[in-house]
Scaffold this motif. Structure first.
Motif, mmCIF file in Angstrom:
data_model
loop_
_atom_site.group_PDB
_atom_site.id
_atom_site.type_symbol
_atom_site.label_atom_id
_atom_site.label_comp_id
_atom_site.label_asym_id
_atom_site.label_seq_id
_atom_site.Cartn_x
_atom_site.Cartn_y
_atom_site.Cartn_z
ATOM 1 N N ASP A 49 0.882 -1.424 -0.060
ATOM 2 C CA ASP A 49 0.032 0.074 0.072
ATOM 3 C C ASP A 49 0.937 1.367 -0.071
ATOM 4 O O ASP A 49 0.460 2.347 0.456
ATOM 5 C CB ASP A 49 -1.068 0.040 1.214
ATOM 6 C CG ASP A 49 -2.121 -1.054 1.101
ATOM 7 O OD1 ASP A 49 -2.488 -1.154 -0.150
ATOM 8 O OD2 ASP A 49 -2.659 -1.079 2.166
ATOM 9 N N ALA A 70 -4.868 8.564 0.523
ATOM 10 C CA ALA A 70 -5.319 9.130 1.731
ATOM 11 C C ALA A 70 -6.773 9.176 1.756
ATOM 12 O O ALA A 70 -7.523 9.433 2.455
ATOM 13 C CB ALA A 70 -4.911 10.871 1.598
ATOM 14 N N ASP A 71 -7.365 8.833 0.650
ATOM 15 C CA ASP A 71 -8.976 8.815 0.402
ATOM 16 C C ASP A 71 -9.214 7.310 0.696
ATOM 17 O O ASP A 71 -8.779 6.409 -0.050
ATOM 18 C CB ASP A 71 -9.552 9.293 -0.830
ATOM 19 C CG ASP A 71 -11.126 9.037 -1.085
ATOM 20 O OD1 ASP A 71 -11.496 10.125 -0.556
ATOM 21 O OD2 ASP A 71 -11.356 7.966 -1.751
ATOM 22 N N ASP A 72 -10.217 7.018 1.650
ATOM 23 C CA ASP A 72 -10.693 5.573 1.796
ATOM 24 C C ASP A 72 -11.419 5.061 0.714
ATOM 25 O O ASP A 72 -11.231 3.826 0.489
ATOM 26 C CB ASP A 72 -11.610 5.618 3.242
ATOM 27 C CG ASP A 72 -10.954 6.222 4.410
ATOM 28 O OD1 ASP A 72 -9.760 6.079 4.656
ATOM 29 O OD2 ASP A 72 -11.597 6.636 5.277
ATOM 30 N N THR A 73 -12.128 5.633 0.290
ATOM 31 C CA THR A 73 -12.744 5.120 -1.202
ATOM 32 C C THR A 73 -11.925 4.466 -2.208
ATOM 33 O O THR A 73 -12.183 3.361 -2.467
ATOM 34 C CB THR A 73 -13.792 5.978 -1.739
ATOM 35 O OG1 THR A 73 -14.680 6.399 -1.027
ATOM 36 C CG2 THR A 73 -14.424 5.342 -3.119
ATOM 37 N N ALA A 75 -8.762 3.791 -1.557
ATOM 38 C CA ALA A 75 -7.970 2.679 -0.804
ATOM 39 C C ALA A 75 -8.528 1.301 -0.875
ATOM 40 O O ALA A 75 -8.046 0.251 -1.039
ATOM 41 C CB ALA A 75 -7.544 2.991 0.732
ATOM 42 N N ARG A 76 -10.163 1.291 -0.740
ATOM 43 C CA ARG A 76 -10.682 0.147 -0.618
ATOM 44 C C ARG A 76 -10.589 -0.290 -2.074
ATOM 45 O O ARG A 76 -10.503 -1.656 -2.252
ATOM 46 C CB ARG A 76 -12.189 0.395 -0.290
ATOM 47 C CG ARG A 76 -12.423 0.437 1.154
ATOM 48 C CD ARG A 76 -13.817 0.634 1.611
ATOM 49 N NE ARG A 76 -14.536 1.670 0.896
ATOM 50 C CZ ARG A 76 -14.812 2.695 1.578
ATOM 51 N NH1 ARG A 76 -14.268 2.890 2.775
ATOM 52 N NH2 ARG A 76 -15.459 3.597 0.937
ATOM 53 N N HIS A 79 -7.586 -2.141 -2.724
ATOM 54 C CA HIS A 79 -7.475 -3.571 -1.924
ATOM 55 C C HIS A 79 -8.416 -4.638 -2.770
ATOM 56 O O HIS A 79 -7.891 -5.821 -2.932
ATOM 57 C CB HIS A 79 -8.030 -3.578 -0.696
ATOM 58 C CG HIS A 79 -7.061 -2.702 0.403
ATOM 59 N ND1 HIS A 79 -7.473 -1.927 1.563
ATOM 60 C CD2 HIS A 79 -5.677 -2.434 0.246
ATOM 61 C CE1 HIS A 79 -6.669 -1.401 1.969
ATOM 62 N NE2 HIS A 79 -5.419 -1.503 1.192
ATOM 63 N N THR A 94 -13.446 15.297 -3.389
ATOM 64 C CA THR A 94 -12.267 15.480 -2.405
ATOM 65 C C THR A 94 -12.410 16.776 -2.115
ATOM 66 O O THR A 94 -12.823 17.810 -2.764
ATOM 67 C CB THR A 94 -11.103 14.886 -2.801
ATOM 68 O OG1 THR A 94 -10.353 15.664 -3.956
ATOM 69 C CG2 THR A 94 -11.014 13.384 -3.065
#
Length: 391
Positions: A49, A70-73, A75-76, A79, A94
């Motif tokens: 990551d 930095a953004d969770d969306t 990052a998901r 993954h 953002t």
């Protein structure tokens, strides 16, 4: 643009396995070359990551911070495609905070605070509020190979902002047209009925004039707001002296200020220059000065200060007043279009709520920022921060 983004994506995903060693941290030359010419923002994330490659705009748009997503969306999505393959595409919003480049050193007030302390004779310990700007993005996330995931971002913010501004223009102009239309009908009724009361006709005519003036003011401000959407690029032809702009604005407002016993003081460094549109910058300063005059009690002063920041990379144009001040809870909203605060008076009640929005957009299109320090009963300091001209 998003269709083009997906076409570029097809070229990238054909380069999934080049036979490199599994421990190699680098991308193949062909993939690097393709990423470097993409007309979009590209980010490459490894299996830990960690962002191993990112366009500078990825940081400015709030997608990457400190070599990580930095953004969770996003990052998901990284993954998911790493685990299950395929690609993910979605819209993302953002926020980029536009604030002065550096915070003042501990124990040392900023230039704006020093100017205000000099005027008010008080120390200020509350933080200022700066403007922020949303970014509307279209994103594709997919796997390059077993180790790397790529994120491609298309920034469509300019298109969205223009659409919002157009819609605001149409809606608000349409609403404001109702007021002069109603006043015109009242005047027509008085004339048609051959009213013997001259005062009724006179009052209807005055009401119509006020409505028309209000609408003219609003249309003018909306046009200025639309103009202040296109980023200003520094050139040798748009280098301007800041103090000359400030003096021109102050001179244009002195007569109106003197009618209420308000003295406009201008001080600071007369050598500072910025790259920009002189009309837009004068308009922004004028909006701030008009507010300072409108919200100040009779007989009080207003100050316009022009100073560099600590490393002389930014020019700070501060407008300081001794008015009623602004509640902390309202400060985060005062730069919004058509927002009217709760501290209106007889001089400001006819405003249209676009002045500070114009200041905000002039700041952003000049790659700067706008901020406010204020407290009820202690007045306000609005600061327009612009990058200093180089060379």
């Amino acid at each position: 643009m998003f269709e083009s983004l997906k076409a570029w994506w097809g070229d990238l995903t054909h380069r999934r396995d080049d036979g490199r060693d599994a421990g190699d941290d680098t991308l193949d030359d062909a993939t690097n070359a393709l990423l470097s010419i993409l007309p979009l923002v590209s980010i490459v994330v490894d299996e830990h990551d960690e962002v191993v490659r990112a366009h500078p705009d990825a940081y400015a748009l709030g997608v990457v911070r400190d070599d990580a997503i930095a953004d969770d969306t996003v990052a998901r999505a990284v993954h998911e495609v790493r685990s299950y393959g395929g690609k993910r595409q979605f819209d993302l919003t953002t926020t980029t905070l536009h604030s002065p480049k550096k915070a003042p050193k501990a124990g040392r007030p900023s230039v704006r605070e020093m100017a205000r302390q000099s005027l008010m004779g008080q120390s200020q310990d509350k933080p200022s509020t700066s403007v922020s700007r949303p970014n509307w993005l279209k994103v594709i996330v997919g796997r390059l190979n077993e180790r790397f995931v790529v994120v491609l971002v298309s920034d469509v913010s300019d298109t969205v902002r223009f659409s919002q501004m157009r819609d605001s223009f149409i809606v608000n102009v349409s609403e404001q047209l109702l007021k002069p239309t109603q006043s015109l009908e009242e005047l027509a009724d008085a004339l048609e009925n051959d009213s013997a009361d001259r005062e009724v006709v006179k009052e209807s005519a005055a009401k119509l004039r006020r409505s028309c003036a209000h609408m003219k003011h609003m249309v003018s401000d909306l046009l200025l707001l639309i103009k202040a959407q296109e980023p200003i690029l520094p050139t040798s032809d748009n280098r301007i002296n800041v103090m000359e702009q400030v003096q021109a604005v102050a001179d244009a407002h002195r007569q109106a200020a003197r009618q209420r016993g308000i003295d406009i003081e201008v001080n600071g460094d007369g050598s500072l220059e910025v790259n920009g549109d002189d009309e837009q910058i004068q308009t922004a300063i004028a909006k701030l000065l008009e507010n300072a005059i409108s919200y100040s009690p009779d007989g009080k002063g207003a100050t316009v200060s022009v100073k560099p920041d600590e490393d002389s990379s930014q020019v700070l144009i501060s407008v300081i007043d001794r008015g009623c001040g602004i509640e902390r809870k309202e400060q985060s909203r005062i730069f919004e279009r058509f927002y009217r605060g709760g501290n209106q008076n007889e001089r400001s009640v006819d405003g249209v709520g676009l002045g500070l929005a114009i200041v905000k957009h002039v700041a952003l299109t000049h790659h700067g920022s706008a901020s406010v320090w204020s407290a009820p009963g202690q007045g306000s300091t609005f600061t327009l921060t612009l990058p200093a001209a180089r060379g």
